[in-house]
Design an enzyme around this catalytic site. Structure first.
Site, PDB file in Angstrom:
ATOM      1  N   HIS A 174      -9.045   4.036  -0.945  1.00  0.00           N
ATOM      2  CA  HIS A 174      -7.612   3.403  -0.850  1.00  0.00           C
ATOM      3  C   HIS A 174      -7.300   2.420  -2.212  1.00  0.00           C
ATOM      4  O   HIS A 174      -7.332   1.189  -1.970  1.00  0.00           O
ATOM      5  CB  HIS A 174      -7.523   2.650   0.406  1.00  0.00           C
ATOM      6  N   CYS A 207       0.902  -1.260   0.055  1.00  0.00           N
ATOM      7  CA  CYS A 207      -0.040   0.082  -0.004  1.00  0.00           C
ATOM      8  C   CYS A 207       0.859   1.258  -0.197  1.00  0.00           C
ATOM      9  O   CYS A 207       0.411   2.531  -0.080  1.00  0.00           O
ATOM     10  CB  CYS A 207      -0.929   0.034   1.220  1.00  0.00           C
TER      11      CYS A 207
HETATM   12  C1  LIG Z   1     -14.598  -3.826   4.837  1.00  0.00           C
HETATM   13  C2  LIG Z   1     -14.743  -4.752   3.609  1.00  0.00           C
HETATM   14  C3  LIG Z   1     -14.760  -6.118   3.891  1.00  0.00           C
HETATM   15  C4  LIG Z   1     -16.234  -4.446   3.263  1.00  0.00           C
HETATM   16  O1  LIG Z   1     -16.504  -5.162   1.971  1.00  0.00           O
HETATM   17  P1  LIG Z   1     -17.990  -5.857   1.824  1.00  0.00           P
HETATM   18  O2  LIG Z   1     -18.479  -6.418   3.188  1.00  0.00           O
HETATM   19  O3  LIG Z   1     -18.166  -6.782   0.781  1.00  0.00           O
HETATM   20  O4  LIG Z   1     -19.034  -4.581   1.451  1.00  0.00           O
HETATM   21  P2  LIG Z   1     -19.639  -4.591   0.141  1.00  0.00           P
HETATM   22  O5  LIG Z   1     -19.079  -4.711  -1.097  1.00  0.00           O
HETATM   23  O6  LIG Z   1     -20.692  -5.766   0.207  1.00  0.00           O
HETATM   24  O7  LIG Z   1     -20.412  -3.494   0.276  1.00  0.00           O
HETATM   25  C5  LIG Z   1     -21.865  -2.942   0.975  1.00  0.00           C
HETATM   26  C6  LIG Z   1     -22.094  -1.549   1.137  1.00  0.00           C
HETATM   27  O8  LIG Z   1     -21.308  -1.208   1.902  1.00  0.00           O
HETATM   28  C7  LIG Z   1     -20.291   0.058   1.458  1.00  0.00           C
HETATM   29  N1  LIG Z   1     -18.990  -0.148   1.872  1.00  0.00           N
HETATM   30  C8  LIG Z   1     -18.084  -1.079   1.707  1.00  0.00           C
HETATM   31  N2  LIG Z   1     -17.094  -0.956   2.170  1.00  0.00           N
HETATM   32  C9  LIG Z   1     -17.340   0.254   2.986  1.00  0.00           C
HETATM   33  C10 LIG Z   1     -16.329   0.898   3.612  1.00  0.00           C
HETATM   34  N3  LIG Z   1     -15.186   0.553   3.832  1.00  0.00           N
HETATM   35  N4  LIG Z   1     -16.832   2.106   4.286  1.00  0.00           N
HETATM   36  C11 LIG Z   1     -17.867   2.370   3.940  1.00  0.00           C
HETATM   37  N5  LIG Z   1     -18.954   1.995   3.064  1.00  0.00           N
HETATM   38  C12 LIG Z   1     -18.411   0.722   2.585  1.00  0.00           C
HETATM   39  C13 LIG Z   1     -20.392  -0.544  -0.077  1.00  0.00           C
HETATM   40  O9  LIG Z   1     -20.248   0.883  -1.008  1.00  0.00           O
HETATM   41  C14 LIG Z   1     -21.832  -0.885  -0.307  1.00  0.00           C
HETATM   42  O10 LIG Z   1     -22.858   0.313  -0.381  1.00  0.00           O
HETATM   43  P3  LIG Z   1     -23.884   0.108  -1.289  1.00  0.00           P
HETATM   44  O11 LIG Z   1     -24.867  -1.176  -0.756  1.00  0.00           O
HETATM   45  O12 LIG Z   1     -24.582   1.556  -1.200  1.00  0.00           O
HETATM   46  O13 LIG Z   1     -23.497  -0.190  -2.560  1.00  0.00           O
HETATM   47  C15 LIG Z   1     -13.982  -4.091   2.430  1.00  0.00           C
HETATM   48  O14 LIG Z   1     -14.325  -2.924   2.144  1.00  0.00           O
HETATM   49  C16 LIG Z   1     -12.491  -4.276   2.920  1.00  0.00           C
HETATM   50  O15 LIG Z   1     -11.841  -5.518   2.524  1.00  0.00           O
HETATM   51  N6  LIG Z   1     -11.766  -3.118   3.272  1.00  0.00           N
HETATM   52  C17 LIG Z   1     -10.452  -3.260   3.530  1.00  0.00           C
HETATM   53  C18 LIG Z   1      -9.453  -3.146   2.450  1.00  0.00           C
HETATM   54  C19 LIG Z   1      -7.923  -3.361   2.979  1.00  0.00           C
HETATM   55  O16 LIG Z   1      -7.817  -4.365   3.502  1.00  0.00           O
HETATM   56  N7  LIG Z   1      -7.145  -2.396   2.444  1.00  0.00           N
HETATM   57  C20 LIG Z   1      -5.901  -2.766   2.712  1.00  0.00           C
HETATM   58  C21 LIG Z   1      -5.634  -2.265   3.910  1.00  0.00           C
HETATM   59  S1  LIG Z   1      -3.827  -2.400   4.526  1.00  0.00           S
END
Ligand SMILES: CC(C)(COP(=O)(O)OP(=O)(O)OC[C@H]1O[C@@H](n2cnc3c(N)ncnc32)[C@H](O)[C@@H]1OP(=O)(O)O)[C@@H](O)C(=O)NCCC(=O)NCCS
Length: 386
Positions: A334, A85
């Site tokens: 991100h 990252c």
């Molecule tokens: C947290 C996480 C698991 C959520 O994914 P998910 O459960 O599959 O969420 P979905 O894709 O089903 O999204 C569902 C809803 O939540 C929203 N959403 C997803 N992640 C979000 C977040 N982090 N913040 C706010 N809203 C979020 C989506 O836009 C979607 O909204 P909508 O229904 O209005 O379209 C994913 O965002 C993630 O893995 N984040 C971390 C990424 C990471 O690790 N980066 C590297 C860091 S070192």
């Protein structure tokens, strides 16, 4: 060593960008940076591009060649840089060193990632490769799980609460709501964060940065030539990088990142400055706990005080030290390889007094960016001055 300035900055909108492919994103950011500097590609001497996982995310490797081709820069040398990252900041650091050393004059640096073409399970697996594949990911520890362990330990040692962590997300969404480039341009409340879907206890979905497409670019030049291109050159007065163990279990502490502490010390020494000289910072808030640890490790607050300071509004736009005016990774998004360059773009806009939407930090003269690779095996800090 020559002094180095940023003379152009640009980025794409961050988000789920279905209409744009990887190459459209990277070219759009590069052209915006060139336009901002008021120069054409024939002035460029070479470049560096940061991307973490284009091979697994979109099946495309050889990004240096692709960028040279699609930006019309052939036969210039363009090199891909990877540090999870922190890939974007590492590209900036390579560009900085190339200009500082006198090897190159005008350099383009960029960062890009196209992440939303795959499902979240696959993306989590790919991102997990930034940690220890054999001892963490293989055993089921995704990135939210790794940072959840840090959060739990921080709560035990310092009394940090879920409300304090939520306050970082609430503040970053507030800033993101003022940023037309942000993935989430809406405000949220502490209650919404606390009630949102649990991802890895104690981190809820609204404690996490999202999965994002986007790209950002910068043009660097020697400081003594910069004013012939722009009236507002932004000098890079410090660039530093440090490393730590790839796995969490090898670390002495879980409540901070030693690579951040080392990189911060080196950067402040290089700039001959302290935290008191910094007017705003873009820090690596991949999870809400990461922001609390970052503002402690960078030295803005004592260890354990990041949570109370955030809850008290000390890191808001009008607070003691504005943190993540762009909305941070949490709200701006991100796209991993692009994040470090986006942080620098926001610093440039802030230091030129050009941050739009009501998020301009008053009297901003010095800014800091902090970008982390994985769970802290790499940390990169830059300091900029107008
Ligand atoms: C947290 C996480 C698991 C959520 O994914 P998910 O459960 O599959 O969420 P979905 O894709 O089903 O999204 C569902 C809803 O939540 C929203 N959403 C997803 N992640 C979000 C977040 N982090 N913040 C706010 N809203 C979020 C989506 O836009 C979607 O909204 P909508 O229904 O209005 O379209 C994913 O965002 C993630 O893995 N984040 C971390 C990424 C990471 O690790 N980066 C590297 C860091 S070192």
């Amino acid at each position: 060593m020559r002094r180095v300035a940023i003379i152009g900055a640009g980025m794409t909108k961050f988000g789920e960008e279905w209409e744009k492919g990887f190459r459209e994103l990277v070219v759009e950011a590069g052209i915006k940076a060139l336009d901002d500097a008021g120069i054409s590609g024939d002035k460029i001497d070479g470049g560096y591009i940061g991307t973490m996982a284009s091979g697994r995310l979109i099946g495309q490797e050889h990004i240096g060649g692709l960028l040279a081709d699609y930006m019309g820069l052939n036969p210039l040398p363009i090199t891909r840089v990877e540090g999870a990252c922190a890939s974007g900041s590492l590209a900036l650091r390579q560009g900085f060193m190339a200009v500082a050393s006198g090897m190159k004059d005008i350099i383009v640096v960029g960062g890009v990632e196209k992440m939303t073409d795959l499902g979240v399970t696959t993306v989590s697996d790919i991102l997990g490769g930034a940690g220890d594949q054999e001892w963490e990911l293989f055993l089921g520890a995704t990135f939210p799980a790794i940072y959840a362990l840090m959060a739990k330990r921080h709560m035990v040692e310092y009394g940090t609460t879920e409300e304090m962590m939520a306050a970082a997300s609430v503040k970053n969404h507030k800033h993101g709501a003022m940023n037309k480039y942000a993935q989430f341009q809406r405000e949220i409340t502490i209650e919404q964060v606390l009630k949102s879907k649990m991802i890895a206890d104690p981190l809820k979905v609204l404690d996490c940065s999202p999965i994002t497409d986007g790209a950002a670019g910068l043009i660097l030049a020697p400081m003594d030539e910069a004013e012939s291109y722009t009236k507002k050159p932004i000098e890079i007065i410090a660039s530093s990088q440090a490393s730590d163990t790839i796995a969490l279990h090898s670390r002495e502490t879980l409540t901070g990142l030693n690579a951040t502490k080392v990189a911060a010390k080196k950067a402040f020494d290089m700039a001959k400055m302290t935290t008191k000289d910094i007017n705003l910072a873009e820090v690596h808030d991949c999870f809400s706990i990461a922001e609390l640890m970052a503002i402690e490790d960078l030295g803005f607050f004592e260890k354990g005080q990041g949570g109370p300071a955030t809850l008290a509004g000390k890191t808001a736009l009008n607070g003691e030290i504005p943190i993540n005016p762009s909305g941070g990774l949490k709200a701006c998004g991100h796209p991993v390889g692009a994040t470090g360059i986006k942080q620098a773009v926001e610093c440039v806009w802030q230091l030129r007094g050009e941050a739009e939407g009501g998020r301009q930090v008053k009297d901003a003269n010095v800014a800091l960016s902090h970008n982390v690779g994985g769970s802290g095996a790499t940390a990169v800090v830059h300091i900029y001055k107008n």
